[in-house]
Every structure is written in structure tokens, then in C-alpha cells.
Design a protein around this motif. Structure first.
Motif, mmCIF file in Angstrom:
data_model
loop_
_atom_site.group_PDB
_atom_site.id
_atom_site.type_symbol
_atom_site.label_atom_id
_atom_site.label_comp_id
_atom_site.label_asym_id
_atom_site.label_seq_id
_atom_site.Cartn_x
_atom_site.Cartn_y
_atom_site.Cartn_z
ATOM 1 N N SER A 189 8.353 7.027 -8.828
ATOM 2 C CA SER A 189 8.088 6.081 -7.740
ATOM 3 C C SER A 189 8.473 6.669 -6.391
ATOM 4 O O SER A 189 8.023 6.195 -5.345
ATOM 5 C CB SER A 189 8.832 4.764 -7.981
ATOM 6 O OG SER A 189 10.231 4.935 -7.847
ATOM 7 N N ARG A 191 7.938 9.945 -5.870
ATOM 8 C CA ARG A 191 7.102 11.148 -5.872
ATOM 9 C C ARG A 191 7.889 12.400 -6.254
ATOM 10 O O ARG A 191 7.675 13.483 -5.732
ATOM 11 C CB ARG A 191 6.398 11.327 -4.525
ATOM 12 C CG ARG A 191 5.492 10.148 -4.177
ATOM 13 C CD ARG A 191 4.547 10.449 -3.047
ATOM 14 N NE ARG A 191 3.665 9.306 -2.800
ATOM 15 C CZ ARG A 191 2.632 9.318 -1.968
ATOM 16 N NH1 ARG A 191 2.349 10.433 -1.295
ATOM 17 N NH2 ARG A 191 1.892 8.254 -1.812
ATOM 18 N N PRO A 284 -0.236 17.473 -7.907
ATOM 19 C CA PRO A 284 -0.514 16.038 -8.021
ATOM 20 C C PRO A 284 -1.104 15.460 -6.749
ATOM 21 O O PRO A 284 -0.817 15.919 -5.647
ATOM 22 C CB PRO A 284 0.865 15.442 -8.312
ATOM 23 C CG PRO A 284 1.822 16.395 -7.686
ATOM 24 C CD PRO A 284 1.205 17.767 -7.842
ATOM 25 N N TRP A 286 -1.281 11.728 -4.961
ATOM 26 C CA TRP A 286 -0.707 10.392 -5.018
ATOM 27 C C TRP A 286 -1.533 9.431 -4.173
ATOM 28 O O TRP A 286 -2.090 9.819 -3.153
ATOM 29 C CB TRP A 286 0.724 10.403 -4.482
ATOM 30 C CG TRP A 286 1.636 11.345 -5.202
ATOM 31 C CD1 TRP A 286 1.743 12.690 -5.011
ATOM 32 C CD2 TRP A 286 2.548 11.016 -6.243
ATOM 33 N NE1 TRP A 286 2.676 13.225 -5.862
ATOM 34 C CE2 TRP A 286 3.194 12.213 -6.635
ATOM 35 C CE3 TRP A 286 2.906 9.820 -6.876
ATOM 36 C CZ2 TRP A 286 4.160 12.251 -7.623
ATOM 37 C CZ3 TRP A 286 3.871 9.866 -7.866
ATOM 38 C CH2 TRP A 286 4.495 11.056 -8.232
ATOM 39 N N THR A 287 -1.607 8.199 -4.588
ATOM 40 C CA THR A 287 -2.213 7.162 -3.766
ATOM 41 C C THR A 287 -1.124 6.236 -3.259
ATOM 42 O O THR A 287 -0.047 6.123 -3.871
ATOM 43 C CB THR A 287 -3.252 6.353 -4.562
ATOM 44 O OG1 THR A 287 -2.625 5.798 -5.728
ATOM 45 C CG2 THR A 287 -4.410 7.239 -4.991
ATOM 46 N N ARG A 291 2.952 4.392 -8.617
ATOM 47 C CA ARG A 291 4.201 4.805 -9.257
ATOM 48 C C ARG A 291 4.045 6.111 -10.021
ATOM 49 O O ARG A 291 4.987 6.576 -10.652
ATOM 50 C CB ARG A 291 4.701 3.710 -10.193
ATOM 51 C CG ARG A 291 5.121 2.420 -9.483
ATOM 52 C CD ARG A 291 5.676 1.423 -10.463
ATOM 53 N NE ARG A 291 6.865 1.933 -11.141
ATOM 54 C CZ ARG A 291 8.103 1.735 -10.708
ATOM 55 N NH1 ARG A 291 8.316 1.064 -9.578
ATOM 56 N NH2 ARG A 291 9.138 2.215 -11.376
ATOM 57 N N HIS A 292 2.844 6.690 -10.005
ATOM 58 C CA HIS A 292 2.606 7.961 -10.695
ATOM 59 C C HIS A 292 1.411 8.634 -10.044
ATOM 60 O O HIS A 292 0.620 7.980 -9.332
ATOM 61 C CB HIS A 292 2.356 7.731 -12.182
ATOM 62 C CG HIS A 292 1.261 6.750 -12.464
ATOM 63 N ND1 HIS A 292 -0.078 7.079 -12.424
ATOM 64 C CD2 HIS A 292 1.308 5.426 -12.765
ATOM 65 C CE1 HIS A 292 -0.804 6.024 -12.687
ATOM 66 N NE2 HIS A 292 0.005 4.993 -12.903
ATOM 67 N N PRO A 293 1.232 9.937 -10.239
ATOM 68 C CA PRO A 293 0.083 10.620 -9.639
ATOM 69 C C PRO A 293 -1.235 10.035 -10.123
ATOM 70 O O PRO A 293 -1.397 9.707 -11.305
ATOM 71 C CB PRO A 293 0.255 12.075 -10.109
ATOM 72 C CG PRO A 293 1.703 12.204 -10.444
ATOM 73 C CD PRO A 293 2.118 10.868 -10.968
ATOM 74 N N ASP A 294 -2.187 9.905 -9.219
ATOM 75 C CA ASP A 294 -3.510 9.431 -9.602
ATOM 76 C C ASP A 294 -4.248 10.488 -10.412
ATOM 77 O O ASP A 294 -4.912 10.172 -11.405
ATOM 78 C CB ASP A 294 -4.319 9.076 -8.354
ATOM 79 C CG ASP A 294 -5.716 8.608 -8.691
ATOM 80 O OD1 ASP A 294 -5.854 7.471 -9.177
ATOM 81 O OD2 ASP A 294 -6.672 9.399 -8.492
#
Length: 313
Positions: A189, A191, A284, A286-287, A291-294
Motif C-alpha cells: 500500500s 508502494r 511495476p 501503480w495506479t 494497494r498493489h501494482p496494476d
């Protein structure tokens, strides 16, 4: 130490199966308000019918009708029915041996309360108003104090027999990832990707399980890995998943993050699916608020040498 997480999860899918001649006749019979069993070589009648004798493994095809009345052999009271159960009010689960059968089968008994149920009580089938060739064509059993009902002598031959069924399978449960994975999710969360190092073999596992899968000893030393990594193996997905807004084809891969001794899986984006390859270096994406990489995308670095990741395939 972050709070240990919990989350309600649901696994649900339609299970489709074809029917052999015995099960087809049984379910078609229920649609027509006829209960069929199957006779074994030693003269027993099994209800529900099976295709092979459970004692001798002999194939069974001799169908025989039994009565819609029977006797409760054992029971348990269900105080709080769950979604999808036969009745929406408290009822009894009962094993009923139908007249003419040598085995009992499980279904619901509609009774006013546990004091109204007893082993040895007589019951009869309450048929569903609309029937389609499924076990739910028996709505439930109900108490019965009349005379035994004689079978009609049906031979099990039907027109428009049921050839297959679709059964909704569903599992509701609460999942707790435990201390190690809760810490891992908490780090994601923010990153960061955090694994745990085994105090014996010194390998770093991601995601952590709280114990080394090789040595079997507890792990507690946290180690940040990645964020970049290497594609070790991958597959091309050509079937679109329900409720997943990703166009096919796309690539799902095992990714060995830098510093980790176990590959994790993730989707590969930012590159045509047919250009993904073993050794591809990725990072990774991220959006906002995730809470995790897209997904993971190529870094532009040269491909990793095979020897650098061959132990992580």
C-alpha cells in the motif's frame, strides 16, 4: 507491526456436467415425479442410483422405481438456513430411506420444530411446483401418516431425457493472510515490496509466508526487494475473465524481483503480447489509490542472462 488483515471472499462458478444413462434417468424421473433407484447384482436397490456397484464396481443399469414415501433414519436440526438451501426457515436435514430402497439419501424435512422430528418417522416427498430435472425438483420432505404409496412400475425410459446439468458452486469464507502477509500487503500500500529472509538458508521469499518452505523454520527478518525484476516464464491468456476489464490476449508471467529467491506472478503490459519473452526486465506500474501494482512493463534494460534466473523458473 500492522494489524493482521481479514477479508470476506467468495469463490463462485457454474459447474457443468453431462449425465450418463443412470443419472439421466434419475433426474428426468424427478421432473416427472418418479423416483428411480438402481438394482445391484445381489438385489439391493440404491437410491439415489449410482452407475457402479460401490462394493463390487460392477456396472449398474437395472433401474427400478421406488415410492415417494419413506422413513427417516437419522436427522439434524438446522436453526439458521443459509442462502441457497432448500427452505428459508428452520428445518431438519434428514436421511430418508424411501419405501422399496435399501439406502437413504439426504434432503430437507419441513417440520415445525426439532420436537416434531424423530428417527423412524414417516415422510413423503413434496414436489416442486416447477420441475426441470434436478434434485431441487424435490422441494423437501414433509411428515406423512397415510398408507404407503405403491410405485407405478416405471421402467426408467423417458422422452426428452435430461442430458446435462449446471450446478452453481459457491464458497463463502473469511481469509486472514496472517502476520507475514499482512505486513507484505501493508508495504504494498506504500508502494514497497517486502519479503522475509530465512535465518537458515538465507533465501528471501516473496510474498512471505511466515516460515521458510525449504527449511521449515520461522521467518521474521524483513527485506525489501525489487521493484524491478525479470520475467522467468509466462503464458498468453486468450479467454476473457468475467468481471475483469482486460482485453485479450494479454500476458501473465512469473517475475523474479531483484533480491528475491522466489518468483511472483503479475500481468505484463506496455508491450505487444507476442514480444514478451523470458529474461525481459520489467518494473511495476501503480495506479492511484491501488494497494498493489496494476501490471509490470519493460524497463528498457538489456534482457537478463538465463543463468541469472534459471533457478527461479
Amino acid at each position: 507491526m500492522p494489524e493482521v488483515l481479514k477479508a470476506p471472499l467468495v469463490v463462485e462458478f457454474p459447474f457443468t456436467r453431462s449425465l450418463g444413462p443412470v443419472q439421466s434417468a434419475f433426474l428426468t424421473g424427478l421432473r416427472e415425479r418418479v423416483v428411480l433407484g438402481v438394482r445391484t447384482g445381489d438385489g439391493r436397490t440404491l437410491v439415489p442410483p449410482v452407475e457402479y456397484d460401490p462394493a463390487t464396481a460392477e456396472e449398474l443399469r437395472d433401474l427400478v422405481e421406488v415410492a415417494p414415501t419413506g422413513t427417516v433414519t437419522t436427522w439434524a436440526w438446522n436453526h439458521a438456513p443459509r442462502r441457497g438451501q432448500p427452505l428459508d426457515r428452520p428445518f431438519a436435514w434428514v436421511l430418508v430411506r424411501l419405501d422399496g430402497a435399501d439406502t437413504a439419501f439426504l434432503h430437507a424435512l419441513d417440520a415445525s420444530g426439532p420436537d416434531a422430528v424423530r428417527t423412524g418417522m414417516r415422510v413423503r416427498i413434496r414436489w416442486a411446483a416447477e420441475r426441470s430435472g434436478a434434485i431441487t425438483d424435490i422441494a423437501c420432505f414433509e411428515p406423512y401418516d397415510g398408507d404407503p404409496v405403491e410405485p407405478t412400475g416405471h421402467d426408467g425410459a423417458f422422452e426428452d431425457a435430461v442430458a446435462g446439468i449446471v450446478v452453481p458452486a459457491r464458497l463463502d469464507y473469511v481469509y486472514s493472510p496472517g502476520r507475514a502477509q499482512s505486513a507484505h500487503i501493508d508495504a504494498l500500500s506504500r508502494r514497497r515490496t517486502v519479503g522475509e529472509r530465512c535465518p537458515s538458508c538465507r533465501k528471501v521469499y516473496i510474498p512471505p509466508r511466515g516460515a521458510c518452505p525449504t527449511c521449515g523454520v520461522a521467518t521474521s527478518e524483513q527485506v525489501e526487494v525489487g521493484p524491478r525484476g525479470t520475467v522467468t516464464t509466462f503464458c498468453i491468456v486468450n479467454i476473457k475473465a468475467k468481471n475483469l476489464d482486460i482485453e485479450v490476449p494479454y500476458v501473465y508471467a512469473h517475475i523474479a524481483l531483484d533480491g528475491a529467491d522466489l518468483a511472483l506472478h503479475g500481468r505484463i503490459g506496455g508491450i505487444p503480447y507476442d514480444q514478451v519473452r523470458m529474461g525481459l526486465r520489467v518494473e511495476p506500474v501503480w495506479t492511484e489509490g491501488a494497494r498493489h501494482p496494476d501490471h509490470y512493463r519493460p524497463t528498457g534494460e538489456p534482457d537478463a542472462d538465463y543463468e541469472a534466473y534459471r533457478e527461479l523458473l
